[in-house]
Design a protein around this motif. Structure first.
Motif, mmCIF file in Angstrom:
data_model
loop_
_atom_site.group_PDB
_atom_site.id
_atom_site.type_symbol
_atom_site.label_atom_id
_atom_site.label_comp_id
_atom_site.label_asym_id
_atom_site.label_seq_id
_atom_site.Cartn_x
_atom_site.Cartn_y
_atom_site.Cartn_z
ATOM 1 N N SER A 1 1.264 9.683 25.298
ATOM 2 C CA SER A 1 0.376 9.218 26.366
ATOM 3 C C SER A 1 -0.677 8.229 25.881
ATOM 4 O O SER A 1 -1.202 7.440 26.673
ATOM 5 C CB SER A 1 -0.328 10.414 27.020
ATOM 6 O OG SER A 1 -1.075 11.144 26.056
ATOM 7 N N SER A 2 -0.984 8.248 24.594
ATOM 8 C CA SER A 2 -1.971 7.330 24.035
ATOM 9 C C SER A 2 -1.283 6.036 23.607
ATOM 10 O O SER A 2 -0.410 6.041 22.743
ATOM 11 C CB SER A 2 -2.674 7.967 22.829
ATOM 12 O OG SER A 2 -3.402 7.005 22.093
ATOM 13 N N ASP A 3 -1.688 4.915 24.211
ATOM 14 C CA ASP A 3 -1.055 3.641 23.871
ATOM 15 C C ASP A 3 -1.281 3.259 22.420
ATOM 16 O O ASP A 3 -0.405 2.669 21.779
ATOM 17 C CB ASP A 3 -1.588 2.528 24.787
ATOM 18 C CG ASP A 3 -0.927 2.538 26.152
ATOM 19 O OD1 ASP A 3 0.127 3.187 26.300
ATOM 20 O OD2 ASP A 3 -1.464 1.899 27.078
ATOM 21 N N SER A 4 -2.468 3.545 21.893
ATOM 22 C CA SER A 4 -2.753 3.162 20.509
ATOM 23 C C SER A 4 -1.877 3.945 19.537
ATOM 24 O O SER A 4 -1.318 3.377 18.584
ATOM 25 C CB SER A 4 -4.237 3.375 20.184
ATOM 26 O OG SER A 4 -4.604 4.732 20.342
ATOM 27 N N LYS A 5 -1.724 5.250 19.773
ATOM 28 C CA LYS A 5 -0.866 6.058 18.913
ATOM 29 C C LYS A 5 0.602 5.665 19.083
ATOM 30 O O LYS A 5 1.364 5.621 18.106
ATOM 31 C CB LYS A 5 -1.051 7.547 19.223
ATOM 32 C CG LYS A 5 -2.393 8.113 18.772
ATOM 33 C CD LYS A 5 -2.486 9.606 19.066
ATOM 34 C CE LYS A 5 -3.798 10.181 18.567
ATOM 35 N NZ LYS A 5 -3.900 11.645 18.849
ATOM 36 N N ARG A 6 0.971 5.392 20.316
ATOM 37 C CA ARG A 6 2.360 4.989 20.589
ATOM 38 C C ARG A 6 2.692 3.695 19.853
ATOM 39 O O ARG A 6 3.774 3.544 19.281
ATOM 40 C CB ARG A 6 2.549 4.816 22.090
ATOM 41 C CG ARG A 6 3.997 4.638 22.532
ATOM 42 C CD ARG A 6 4.071 4.516 24.049
ATOM 43 N NE ARG A 6 5.450 4.407 24.507
ATOM 44 C CZ ARG A 6 5.801 4.150 25.766
ATOM 45 N NH1 ARG A 6 4.870 4.003 26.686
ATOM 46 N NH2 ARG A 6 7.069 4.052 26.091
ATOM 47 N N LEU A 7 1.753 2.761 19.845
ATOM 48 C CA LEU A 7 1.962 1.496 19.142
ATOM 49 C C LEU A 7 2.038 1.718 17.637
ATOM 50 O O LEU A 7 2.869 1.107 16.953
ATOM 51 C CB LEU A 7 0.837 0.522 19.475
ATOM 52 C CG LEU A 7 0.891 -0.829 18.748
ATOM 53 C CD1 LEU A 7 2.158 -1.589 19.144
ATOM 54 C CD2 LEU A 7 -0.348 -1.659 19.032
ATOM 55 N N ASP A 8 1.186 2.578 17.103
ATOM 56 C CA ASP A 8 1.220 2.887 15.668
ATOM 57 C C ASP A 8 2.605 3.366 15.249
ATOM 58 O O ASP A 8 3.197 2.859 14.295
ATOM 59 C CB ASP A 8 0.196 3.979 15.337
ATOM 60 C CG ASP A 8 -1.194 3.433 15.097
ATOM 61 O OD1 ASP A 8 -1.325 2.205 14.948
ATOM 62 O OD2 ASP A 8 -2.142 4.232 15.066
ATOM 63 N N MET B 1 -3.066 -6.273 15.448
ATOM 64 C CA MET B 1 -4.013 -6.815 16.417
ATOM 65 C C MET B 1 -3.970 -6.036 17.720
ATOM 66 O O MET B 1 -4.995 -5.740 18.323
ATOM 67 C CB MET B 1 -3.693 -8.288 16.670
ATOM 68 C CG MET B 1 -3.940 -9.190 15.462
ATOM 69 S SD MET B 1 -3.358 -10.877 15.726
ATOM 70 C CE MET B 1 -4.424 -11.380 17.063
ATOM 71 N N LEU B 2 -2.756 -5.691 18.157
ATOM 72 C CA LEU B 2 -2.636 -4.899 19.379
ATOM 73 C C LEU B 2 -3.302 -3.545 19.219
ATOM 74 O O LEU B 2 -3.966 -3.047 20.130
ATOM 75 C CB LEU B 2 -1.162 -4.706 19.738
ATOM 76 C CG LEU B 2 -0.492 -5.893 20.453
ATOM 77 C CD1 LEU B 2 1.009 -5.653 20.518
ATOM 78 C CD2 LEU B 2 -1.061 -6.066 21.842
ATOM 79 N N ALA B 3 -3.121 -2.967 18.024
ATOM 80 C CA ALA B 3 -3.752 -1.666 17.774
ATOM 81 C C ALA B 3 -5.257 -1.786 17.886
ATOM 82 O O ALA B 3 -5.936 -0.924 18.451
ATOM 83 C CB ALA B 3 -3.355 -1.156 16.386
ATOM 84 N N ASN B 4 -5.810 -2.890 17.360
ATOM 85 C CA ASN B 4 -7.260 -3.099 17.445
ATOM 86 C C ASN B 4 -7.696 -3.238 18.899
ATOM 87 O O ASN B 4 -8.773 -2.782 19.287
ATOM 88 C CB ASN B 4 -7.646 -4.335 16.653
ATOM 89 C CG ASN B 4 -7.512 -4.124 15.158
ATOM 90 O OD1 ASN B 4 -7.594 -2.996 14.705
ATOM 91 N ND2 ASN B 4 -7.296 -5.201 14.395
ATOM 92 N N VAL B 5 -6.880 -3.901 19.704
ATOM 93 C CA VAL B 5 -7.199 -4.053 21.130
ATOM 94 C C VAL B 5 -7.310 -2.696 21.799
ATOM 95 O O VAL B 5 -8.257 -2.401 22.521
ATOM 96 C CB VAL B 5 -6.141 -4.923 21.840
ATOM 97 C CG1 VAL B 5 -6.361 -4.867 23.342
ATOM 98 C CG2 VAL B 5 -6.228 -6.345 21.340
ATOM 99 N N PHE B 6 -6.315 -1.824 21.519
ATOM 100 C CA PHE B 6 -6.355 -0.490 22.126
ATOM 101 C C PHE B 6 -7.550 0.306 21.611
ATOM 102 O O PHE B 6 -8.149 1.077 22.348
ATOM 103 C CB PHE B 6 -5.053 0.251 21.823
ATOM 104 C CG PHE B 6 -3.889 -0.228 22.645
ATOM 105 C CD1 PHE B 6 -3.946 -0.191 24.026
ATOM 106 C CD2 PHE B 6 -2.750 -0.734 22.037
ATOM 107 C CE1 PHE B 6 -2.868 -0.616 24.792
ATOM 108 C CE2 PHE B 6 -1.669 -1.165 22.801
ATOM 109 C CZ PHE B 6 -1.740 -1.116 24.191
#
Length: 252
Positions: free
Chosen positions: A137-144, A243-248
């Motif tokens: 459910s967490s976009d940042s974790k999902r991206l990681d 960079m995407l992770a930083n955005v989230f």
């Protein structure tokens, strides 16, 4: 040195115990398998049940290096059991940092480890991790997780993988990863779609064109044009993922 490291294993400071675990990773390649079996693995098993999760996580790279360098079947099975515990025990289901470390380790050692271990353990578990990440459910974790899986699959694509494992684990894992990247990174998604398409075509044509056996994903999975784009963009994608992770992170 092994004696000194054992004092680190039982030290009262979690930071010292973490450092000891990391040192064992470096030591594995410099000692014979007898010492690995008698001194290194028992120490790592002890650390893998440490009260501090950070210490347990620190053992993963060392276990991976053992799988990459040791040939004794019994020793490999002991290490495999411990890694399986990290992956399958419900208490670790939501341990994001542990999952990242395992994926990094699989991507690093997978291409060099025993093919049977890769086919029966590494690729099925990467598939499971990719499937579970679709529900994150967490976009940042999902991206990681997705970014690390992308790097692991990229490294493993150079290996010879049996058709059965390709159909049952490698391809399904890629499809799960593409589902994540459709939402998180269009550049990753484009490359994954090309990999999947070429792989599916290879499987469909295999029985007619080649005798049954293993196939080199690196040799036939991706068309020449896609390979060129893939290699050119790998560095860019890792950076864009960060960079995407930083955005989230900023959105939190």
């Amino acid at each position: 040195l092994l004696t000194v490291l054992w004092y680190g294993v039982v030290h009262t400071s979690a930071l010292v115990r973490c450092t000891a675990a990391r040192m064992f990773e470096l030591l594995v390649k410099g000692v014979n398998e007898t010492l690995v079996a008698q001194r290194v693995v028992p120490a790592l098993i002890t650390l893998s049940s440490d009260p501090e999760i950070s210490v347990r996580i620190a053992t993963v790279p060392a276990f991976g290096t053992i799988m990459e360098t040791v040939t004794q079947r019994e020793l490999l099975e002991r290490v495999k059991m411990q890694l399986a515990s990290f992956l399958e025990d419900p208490q670790y289901q939501d341990q994001h940092s542990l999952q990242l470390e395992i994926i990094r380790t699989f991507g690093r050692v997978g291409p060099n480890t025993e093919p049977r271990f890769r086919d029966e353990f590494v690729l099925p578990h990467l598939h499971n991790l990719a499937l579970a990440n679709n529900q994150q459910s967490s976009d940042s974790k999902r991206l990681d997780i997705a970014t690390h899986l992308f790097e692991a699959y990229s490294a493993l694509s150079c290996c010879f993988i049996s058709e059965d494992v390709l159909v049952n684990h490698f391809l399904p894992g890629l499809r799960c990863l593409r589902t994540d990247m459709e939402h998180l990174s269009q550049e990753h998604e484009v490359i994954l779609s090309s990999m999947i398409k070429e792989c599916e075509q290879k499987v469909e044509n295999k029985n007619v064109q080649e005798p049954q056996g293993s196939m080199s994903i690196a040799a036939s999975l991706v068309s020449e044009d896609t390979k060129t784009k893939f290699l050119n963009k790998m560095g860019q994608l890792t950076t864009s993922g960060a960079m995407l992770a930083n955005v989230f992170q900023r959105k939190k």
